[in-house]
Scaffold this active site. Structure first.
Site, PDB file in Angstrom:
ATOM      1  N   ASP A   1     -25.205  -0.661 -28.256  1.00  0.00           N
ATOM      2  CA  ASP A   1     -25.388  -2.078 -27.950  1.00  0.00           C
ATOM      3  C   ASP A   1     -26.395  -2.732 -28.875  1.00  0.00           C
ATOM      4  O   ASP A   1     -27.588  -2.460 -28.797  1.00  0.00           O
ATOM      5  CB  ASP A   1     -25.827  -2.218 -26.497  1.00  0.00           C
ATOM      6  CG  ASP A   1     -25.833  -3.660 -26.054  1.00  0.00           C
ATOM      7  OD1 ASP A   1     -25.695  -4.563 -26.909  1.00  0.00           O
ATOM      8  OD2 ASP A   1     -25.978  -3.902 -24.853  1.00  0.00           O
TER       9      ASP A   1
ATOM     10  N   ASP B   1     -22.594  -9.447 -32.140  1.00  0.00           N
ATOM     11  CA  ASP B   1     -22.829  -8.618 -30.962  1.00  0.00           C
ATOM     12  C   ASP B   1     -21.745  -7.549 -30.880  1.00  0.00           C
ATOM     13  O   ASP B   1     -20.568  -7.835 -31.063  1.00  0.00           O
ATOM     14  CB  ASP B   1     -22.809  -9.502 -29.705  1.00  0.00           C
ATOM     15  CG  ASP B   1     -23.037  -8.696 -28.437  1.00  0.00           C
ATOM     16  OD1 ASP B   1     -23.898  -7.791 -28.459  1.00  0.00           O
ATOM     17  OD2 ASP B   1     -22.360  -8.949 -27.428  1.00  0.00           O
TER      18      ASP B   1
END
Ligand code: NAG
Ligand code: NAG
Ligand code: NAG
Ligand code: NAG
Length: 434
Positions: free
Chosen positions: A115, A314
């Site tokens: 992440d 992201d």
């Protein structure tokens, strides 16, 4: 279907056995500082949906996870003041890509979600009450495991730290879930690189069902992230190639450190927002649909450290989200180019879908110093039956304070994306993940 917890480990073993029996690719060994990454829906992933889903169902599931992800990202950017980095909302969301990490000595192998918009790492630990997984880390079997004391400066970097005895712990909430973790250290081994005394959250208890089951490895830019804890080893540099979720048998790679990064790659500057220090902001200046630069109000793309507005890359959001005026401009021109009179339909959150074959324009993201023209595999999704095609982007949900454009993982698939923090730049080059 809810699986009784005592059956879950058995089911996982069967699943892994079956999957690995079928697919030798699931057993790949990581080498040097390069790790294999797989999609959570991959046949090699124990986190893939337990039942066979239709294409529409998987798209809708990914979309609904994106909704939570957008809320999480918006909550980050909407924050008014500087708060500790490993805040509750940062820790949990819907991870899409996972990798294999080893923790402790002797090493215990666990899967962790990658992440880029999180700093902290966390994993479910032995005795975890309510963890829906499968595989947990057993601290008692590791000779190098240590609790972090309440007095340690590290304890100040976690959200709402509390003292259990003398050990640092924290509680957090996410959606309908709560998570209680202790702050601990142990050796983290990525591929063949051991990182001694890595600080992470050892999850002891969760309630509710919105917490994701596996561990998470934060690759953000803030304190306690992998970058912060491996300064000497990896020099805050990494790149990845994310495999397409259409080719689930393919894996991608996460390459850590400046060595072996691509030389031929286009760069755009990374922007730093001191108040949202984990996020990778870039300057998106315009978007081209076909040959036309669409008309987007500058404010919709402008970087603003105070409000958190701007554009980020992201790894955890699936479909690119643009703030409403930007998305509308892109969508209108896309529809015009496909055929202004052709009927448009919707699928879940996608509003530009067609039930017949189309000739779609290419979409180019124009960043400072770098144009990225996306192959149509990155902008269109097709149902397996080929009966529906959608523009795989959406407006940022309007129920959250959305000022953020998110370049999501579907749009990054089959590209090498290089995060070069020391030189404040992000690189993108086309690469087929294999
Ligand atoms: C993945 O590989 C397995 C076995 O190697 C094969 O049976 C399956 O059809 C493949 N799936 C896809 C989507 O290519
Ligand atoms: C944190 O959660 C644990 C386990 O649910 C609980 O025992 C503890 O009281 C909580 N601490 C705080 C400060 O809420
Ligand atoms: C889109 O770009 C590819 C190469 O990047 C090119 O081959 C193709 O012709 C373009 N499509 C359109 C409709 O312009
Ligand atoms: C990006 O594309 C625009 C318009 O096509 C062009 O003017 C600009 O020079 C390009 N930028 C780079 C860095 O190639």
């Amino acid at each position: 279907m809810k699986i009784p917890f005592f059956l879950a480990p058995l089911l996982l073993c069967l699943l892994v056995f079956q999957v690995q029996g079928q697919n030798p690719k699931c057993n790949i060994q990581d080498h040097g500082s390069t790790l294999q990454i797989i999609h959570t829906f991959s046949p090699c992933s124990p986190f893939k949906p337990s039942k066979e889903m239709s294409w529409e169902e998987s798209v809708l599931q990914l979309q609904s996870k994106d909704q939570a992800r957008m809320q999480y990202l918006s909550s980050l950017v909407a924050r008014r003041s500087v708060v500790p980095i490993a805040s509750a909302r940062q820790i949990i969301q819907s991870p899409t890509y996972i990798l294999k990490a080893k923790i402790g000595n002797p090493p215990q192998t666990l899967l962790m979600a990658m992440d880029t918009s999180n700093d902290v790492a966390w994993i479910p630990c032995t005795g975890c009450v309510g963890c829906s997984t499968t595989k947990v880390f057993a601290p008692s079997k590791s000779t190098t495991f240590r609790n972090v004391g309440c007095g340690s400066p590290l304890c100040k970097q976690v959200p709402n730290p509390t003292c259990g005895g003398s050990a640092c712990a924290f509680n957090l909430t996410y959606g309908s879930s709560t998570v209680a973790a202790s702050v601990v250290q142990d050796t983290l081994t990525l591929a063949t690189d051991p990182v001694p005394s890595y600080t992470f959250g050892c999850v002891q208890k969760t309630t509710g069902s919105s917490a994701p089951p596996q561990g998470l490895l934060g690759l953000g830019r803030g304190p306690l992230s992998l970058l912060a804890q491996t300064q000497n080893l990896y020099k805050s540099t990494f790149s990845y190639c994310l495999p397409s979720f259409k080719s689930l048998n393919f894996s991608g790679s996460l390459r850590l450190g400046p060595v072996a990064q691509p030389k031929r790659i286009k760069y755009t500057p990374l922007l730093k927002n001191p108040r949202r220090s984990s996020l990778y902001y870039v300057n998106l200046v315009a978007i081209k649909v076909g040959r036309r630069i669409v008309d987007i109000p500058p404010a919709a793309l402008a970087f603003n450290p105070t409000t958190g507005a701007g554009t980020i890359f992201d790894s955890g959001t699936v479909f690119t989200r643009l703030v409403e005026p930007a998305y509308t401009a892109v969508k209108n021109e896309f529809r015009r180019r496909v055929g202004p009179k052709l009927p448009v339909t919707t699928l879940g959150g996608f509003d530009t879908c067609y039930t017949f074959p189309i000739v779609a324009p290419n979409i180019t993201f124009m960043f400072s110093g770098m144009n990225v023209t996306l192959p149509q595999d990155n902008t269109l999704i097709h149902s397996t039956a080929g009966s529906i095609t959608c523009l795989a982007m959406a407006a940022a949900p309007d129920n959250v304070n959305s000022v953020l454009n998110v370049i999501a993982n579907m749009q990054q698939q089959n590209h090498r994306v290089l995060f070069d923090v020391p030189n404040s730049r992000l690189g993108v080059a086309r690469e087929l993940c294999t």
